[in-house]
Design a protein around this motif. Structure first.
Motif, PDB file in Angstrom:
ATOM      1  N   ASP A 159      24.231 -42.129  43.346  1.00  0.00           N
ATOM      2  CA  ASP A 159      24.396 -43.694  44.028  1.00  0.00           C
ATOM      3  C   ASP A 159      24.004 -44.699  42.942  1.00  0.00           C
ATOM      4  O   ASP A 159      22.923 -44.837  42.801  1.00  0.00           O
ATOM      5  CB  ASP A 159      23.303 -43.876  45.328  1.00  0.00           C
ATOM      6  N   VAL A 160      24.967 -45.396  42.632  1.00  0.00           N
ATOM      7  CA  VAL A 160      24.802 -46.421  41.661  1.00  0.00           C
ATOM      8  C   VAL A 160      25.581 -47.686  42.137  1.00  0.00           C
ATOM      9  O   VAL A 160      26.310 -47.854  43.131  1.00  0.00           O
ATOM     10  CB  VAL A 160      25.670 -45.906  40.311  1.00  0.00           C
ATOM     11  N   LEU A 161      25.205 -48.918  41.179  1.00  0.00           N
ATOM     12  CA  LEU A 161      25.438 -50.209  41.667  1.00  0.00           C
ATOM     13  C   LEU A 161      27.225 -50.201  41.436  1.00  0.00           C
ATOM     14  O   LEU A 161      27.488 -49.850  40.353  1.00  0.00           O
ATOM     15  CB  LEU A 161      24.937 -51.187  40.867  1.00  0.00           C
ATOM     16  N   PRO A 162      28.103 -50.818  42.380  1.00  0.00           N
ATOM     17  CA  PRO A 162      29.405 -51.110  42.018  1.00  0.00           C
ATOM     18  C   PRO A 162      29.493 -52.174  41.059  1.00  0.00           C
ATOM     19  O   PRO A 162      28.689 -52.833  40.927  1.00  0.00           O
ATOM     20  CB  PRO A 162      30.113 -51.250  43.365  1.00  0.00           C
ATOM     21  N   TRP A 210      32.997 -44.633  37.582  1.00  0.00           N
ATOM     22  CA  TRP A 210      33.537 -43.532  36.622  1.00  0.00           C
ATOM     23  C   TRP A 210      33.375 -42.346  36.946  1.00  0.00           C
ATOM     24  O   TRP A 210      33.813 -41.253  36.587  1.00  0.00           O
ATOM     25  CB  TRP A 210      32.356 -43.806  35.499  1.00  0.00           C
ATOM     26  N   GLN A 211      32.631 -42.298  38.180  1.00  0.00           N
ATOM     27  CA  GLN A 211      32.361 -40.838  38.823  1.00  0.00           C
ATOM     28  C   GLN A 211      33.609 -40.421  39.454  1.00  0.00           C
ATOM     29  O   GLN A 211      34.136 -39.539  39.568  1.00  0.00           O
ATOM     30  CB  GLN A 211      31.243 -40.804  39.944  1.00  0.00           C
ATOM     31  N   ASP A 212      34.391 -41.462  40.330  1.00  0.00           N
ATOM     32  CA  ASP A 212      35.854 -41.285  40.873  1.00  0.00           C
ATOM     33  C   ASP A 212      36.690 -40.832  39.539  1.00  0.00           C
ATOM     34  O   ASP A 212      37.610 -39.990  39.794  1.00  0.00           O
ATOM     35  CB  ASP A 212      36.366 -42.424  41.681  1.00  0.00           C
ATOM     36  N   GLU A 213      36.344 -41.501  38.427  1.00  0.00           N
ATOM     37  CA  GLU A 213      37.306 -41.174  37.337  1.00  0.00           C
ATOM     38  C   GLU A 213      37.183 -39.663  36.576  1.00  0.00           C
ATOM     39  O   GLU A 213      38.156 -39.151  36.501  1.00  0.00           O
ATOM     40  CB  GLU A 213      37.050 -42.120  36.095  1.00  0.00           C
ATOM     41  N   PRO A 241      32.931 -41.816  29.633  1.00  0.00           N
ATOM     42  CA  PRO A 241      32.621 -40.425  30.119  1.00  0.00           C
ATOM     43  C   PRO A 241      34.119 -39.788  30.199  1.00  0.00           C
ATOM     44  O   PRO A 241      34.206 -38.418  29.987  1.00  0.00           O
ATOM     45  CB  PRO A 241      32.508 -40.815  31.589  1.00  0.00           C
ATOM     46  N   MET A 242      35.308 -40.542  30.233  1.00  0.00           N
ATOM     47  CA  MET A 242      36.669 -39.989  30.151  1.00  0.00           C
ATOM     48  C   MET A 242      36.970 -39.555  28.964  1.00  0.00           C
ATOM     49  O   MET A 242      37.873 -38.532  28.573  1.00  0.00           O
ATOM     50  CB  MET A 242      37.679 -40.938  30.642  1.00  0.00           C
ATOM     51  N   GLY A 243      36.521 -40.126  27.965  1.00  0.00           N
ATOM     52  CA  GLY A 243      36.623 -39.788  26.342  1.00  0.00           C
ATOM     53  C   GLY A 243      36.008 -38.320  26.089  1.00  0.00           C
ATOM     54  O   GLY A 243      36.547 -37.427  25.542  1.00  0.00           O
ATOM     55  N   ALA A 251      26.785 -39.376  31.730  1.00  0.00           N
ATOM     56  CA  ALA A 251      27.382 -40.758  31.106  1.00  0.00           C
ATOM     57  C   ALA A 251      27.949 -41.385  32.213  1.00  0.00           C
ATOM     58  O   ALA A 251      27.997 -42.513  32.397  1.00  0.00           O
ATOM     59  CB  ALA A 251      28.407 -40.383  30.305  1.00  0.00           C
ATOM     60  N   ALA A 252      28.674 -40.861  33.289  1.00  0.00           N
ATOM     61  CA  ALA A 252      29.166 -41.412  34.050  1.00  0.00           C
ATOM     62  C   ALA A 252      28.381 -42.415  35.421  1.00  0.00           C
ATOM     63  O   ALA A 252      28.824 -43.350  35.697  1.00  0.00           O
ATOM     64  CB  ALA A 252      30.238 -40.597  35.151  1.00  0.00           C
TER      65      ALA A 252
END
Length: 811
Positions: A267-270, A297-300, A423-425, A383-384
């Motif tokens: 649970d993080v801030l949007p 970033w978690q969805d990514e 994170p994606m990198g 990282a996400a």
């Protein structure tokens, strides 16, 4: 000349005796018949037909027919088949006609696999649990241990993570050791698997196709496991694979498709709330770093993972007498973390021919598998959860492969030093792959001596070979390894080209003699085995330097040696006696003597005995005709097992070895410092850990087997624990491994199973089990010292935690 004539006379005499035995065998009269279910009349193939009081036996064909030699065509035939009541039929002529078998209302007569042989459930004296294929867990199963998760009291199966095929940690009644292995011994079709692992594969079972497995037999207490000596200290899991049957070939194909998604996220801030928080509470410099994107970033990094599991098997019999089974399988499993994927192919073949009127039984097994893994970078998960949600995934710059990164033009790499990476990198620029191959095979020969029918000889020769190799490849534009170092010519090098390789070879030879006899005059049964075991384990590890993407060796990563071979051998002698009196008093006594090359000559051999007693109360006169109790048995057992596995003791600590010194222990000659070879610390007194277990169990069955279960109480104590202790001054190390300390493990297990509905074509049953287990280290010093605070492991963490804003201004 005399010697030649003597040899010819001996050979002629032996030949004549063999002809006499053969003629005697063929002179016996043949009795025929057919076997079928009592309800419906379905022919039963593979039913064992035995002439009572002898070792003469055969099996029914696909149409239920059989032929068996019976002297003078008089005697009693015994018909046994798993799941059916034992049937005895008197012979008085050339045929016994049609023999109906009745489906058993209880499973006490089922034959289960135990150490070096089989036994009926009702004759077991130890804590043994059997889980067959009809009771396996359903759903998406990628590794075999998941089939029995939650099915056996006292067995904890914990997943090692969410990656594809990651496998599980298996613990039977908790751990029995501090620094040695706590993994159970796993045996598949008579071959003990190497628990040391394979590079590139998660655990010992990850290369086995679950679809090929028929039963799991779990041996939990020392009276059941002591026959395996040092290897049975943490329990034993015996896996039996599916077999072919006589009759027409059967082709089975099944495919399973599943979809997986992440259940919960951190649970993080949007992005909008994050911007609002920084604008209201941060400085102007911090607010100026905010972006305009809205990135979850978690969805990514997570994806909807697809899995396809396909299996094909063909079973039947060659010439109607040699059962076989051939199977192939292919598993493709994606991970919920992007780029993670497992692809596993497997093939297996077994054949079980019988020769010489079923006196010689041959069991041939071979299986092979290959898996290709891509391991996703799990660092992206953390990282996400911390990366700035106001920044985009990609930037307009071709540098860093186009992924957005926090920049600082004042640094060598152009990257902000303390900021997290995209994170994606991390996921897409990391190519961590492995290729693992494994093959397991054996041949088991069992011969019943025709001139001494109570005696049988069993020989098992097999192998377990595996090879794991792989590497990690990151290109030189990736931010995580950008410009790793600059050489003497001023040229920067980045990226990674790492490599690893490992080969394991296990060789197994087991030979034992078995003697089984029933003496009706004293109402006794004797089952005795005595044998020899040879196990050799060899591991070859190859070493490679760490290279950058362009092939340049990273400074200080050159290996001292190209490879290292670790090998150890175990030689064992063992024996077991099962004695049954009046079909209700049972005694089992076992002893095994193991010799390990890991210990010095003075401590090499360990003796591990066990004894168990069982009382079948149900067979007493006051309960024999009870309609309430279908089974009631009390069991008491005691035994000792050993331990010599584990990373801390795997390198022959009793021998002096030489290793290359580190950079903090160099020797100066002139103005040059040299790494030197130095001896390691040794301990010639290191010896076996010893674990003793006391077990009390009660097996019960109610209402003709509709309800059954067991209750177990156990106490396990390990002495001579392998522990790291301080080494006296003057040695080459301040720490050494030694046998110091004790541990106690106690617990209670309960399980109950009930058939709610039980019909010929429909069965509905439920099961419940519960376990209480407590582990306690009672001593870790040579002398009892209540002030000893224990050994220190790991590092020191700060008591004060800082909130790190992902812009990288502070961490």
């Amino acid at each position: 000349m005399r010697k030649t004539l003597t040899n010819l006379f001996k050979q002629g005499t032996l030949t004549a005796l063999l002809i006499m035995f053969t003629v005697a065998g063929f002179a016996q009269d043949i009795v025929t018949g057919n076997v079928a279910e009592s309800k419906g009349g379905t022919a039963l193939a593979g039913v064992t037909v035995t002439l009572k009081g002898t070792t003469t036996s055969t099996q029914t064909e696909g149409d239920g027919s059989f032929k068996i030699p019976v002297p003078s065509r008089k005697g009693t035939l015994v018909f046994t088949y798993v799941g059916y009541t034992i049937q005895e039929v008197e012979v008085n002529g050339p045929s016994v006609g049609n023999v109906p078998l009745v489906i058993s209302n209880q499973t006490l007569n089922e034959v289960v696999v135990i150490g070096y042989g089989t036994a009926r459930k009702k004759d077991l004296t130890g804590a043994v649990t059997v889980v067959s294929s009809k009771d396996f867990q359903k759903g998406q199963i990628s590794t075999p241990e998941q089939l029995i998760a939650g099915k056996v009291a006292g067995v904890a199966i914990t997943s090692n993570g969410g990656e594809p095929g990651v496998g599980s940690t298996i613990r039977i009644r908790g751990g029995a050791s501090l620094n040695a292995s706590n993994d159970p011994l796993i045996i598949i079709d008579g071959i003990p698997l190497d628990n040391n692992g394979i590079s590139g594969a998660p655990n010992a079972l990850s290369m086995i196709n679950p679809n090929d497995i028929e039963t799991f037999t779990v041996l939990k207490d020392a009276s059941a496991t002591a026959i395996y000596g040092f290897r049975g200290s943490n329990g034993v899991i015996i896996i039996t694979t599916k077999r072919g049957t006589t009759g027409k070939p059967k082709i089975n194909f099944n495919t399973q498709f599943s979809v997986a998604k992440i259940a919960n996220k951190v649970d993080v801030l949007p992005a909008d709330q994050f911007r609002k928080f920084v604008n209201e509470n941060g400085t102007q410099a911090q607010a100026s770093l905010l972006g305009s994107a809205s990135t979850d970033w978690q969805d990514e990094i997570y994806q909807t993972a697809l899995t396809s599991d396909n299996n094909l098997s063909v079973s039947g019999a060659f010439n109607k007498k040699t059962p076989y089974r051939f199977s192939v399988g292919y598993l493709s499993q994606e991970g919920i973390l992007r780029t993670g994927k497992l692809q596993r192919g497997s093939v297996a073949f077994n054949m079980t021919p019988r020769f010489f009127n079923n006196n010689l039984k041959v069991d041939f097994n071979i299986r092979a598998s290959q898996s290709a893994n891509r391991f996703a970078n799990t660092g992206a998960i953390g990282a996400a959860a911390t990366y700035d949600p106001t920044q985009p995934v990609y930037s307009n710059s071709p540098r860093y492969n186009g992924f957005y990164e926090w920049l600082d033009p004042t640094t060598l790499t152009g990257l902000r030093a303390l900021s997290p990476r995209n994170p994606m990198g991390l996921i897409y620029q990391d190519n961590n792959n492995s290729d693992v191959r494994r093959s397991i095979g054996n041949v088991v020969l069992e011969y019943k001596l025709p001139f001494f029918p109570a005696l049988r000889a069993n020989l098992n020769v097999g192998f377990d070979m595996s090879k794991g190799e792989g590497g990690n490849y990151i290109n030189d534009s990736a931010a995580s390894t950008y410009k790793r170092f600059i050489d003497a010519g001023g040229i920067s090098h980045g990226g990674v080209k790492s490599q690893y390789k490992q080969q394991n070879v296990t060789r197994v030879l087991d030979f034992y003699l078995g003697y089984n006899r029933e003496v009706a005059s004293i109402k006794s049964k004797f089952d005795l085995i005595a044998g020899y075991s040879y196990n050799d384990y060899k591991t070859t590890n190859y070493f490679y330097s760490d290279r950058t993407f362009d092939g340049t060796t990273f400074p200080g990563s050159e290996p001292n040696f190209p490879f290292d071979i670790q090998q150890n051998t175990i030689i064992s002698f063992y024996g077991r006696l099962n004695y049954t009196l009046m079909n209700r008093y049972l005694i089992t006594a076992t002893v095994r003597r193991d010799g390990s090359s890991r210990f010095s000559e003075d401590n090499r051999w360990g003796t591990f005995p066990s004894v168990a007693f069982a009382w079948r109360i149900k067979e007493e006169s006051f309960l024999r005709n009870s309609n309430t109790f279908s089974d009631l048995k009390l069991r008491v057992g005691w035994g000792m097992t050993g331990q010599q596995d584990g990373a801390e003791i795997g390198n022959y600590k009793y021998l002096t070895a030489y290793e290359f010194s580190n950079d903090q222990a160099q020797y100066q000659l002139g103005n040059t410092f040299y790494n030197m070879f130095r001896p390691t610390a040794t301990n010639r007194n290191i010896q076996w850990e010893e674990t003793t277990t006391t077990n009390i169990g009660l097996d019960y069955g109610l209402f003709n087997g509709r309800i059954n279960g067991s209750l177990e109480f156990y106490l396990r104590k390990t002495e001579k624990l392998f522990n790291v202790i301080d080494n006296p001054a003057g040695g080459f190390s301040n720490k050494i491994i030694a046998n110091v300390g004790t541990m106690e493990n106690r617990g209670v297990e309960f399980n109950i199973n009930a058939d709610i509905i039980k019909k010929t074509d429909f069965v509905w049953n439920i099961g419940f089990n519960a376990t209480f287990n407590k582990n306690e280290i009672t001593r870790l010093t040579i002398n009892n010292n209540p002030d000893f605070r224990g050994n220190q492991f790991g590092g020191r963490s700060p008591k004060k935690f800082l909130l790190c804003i992902s812009a990288g201004l502070w961490c």
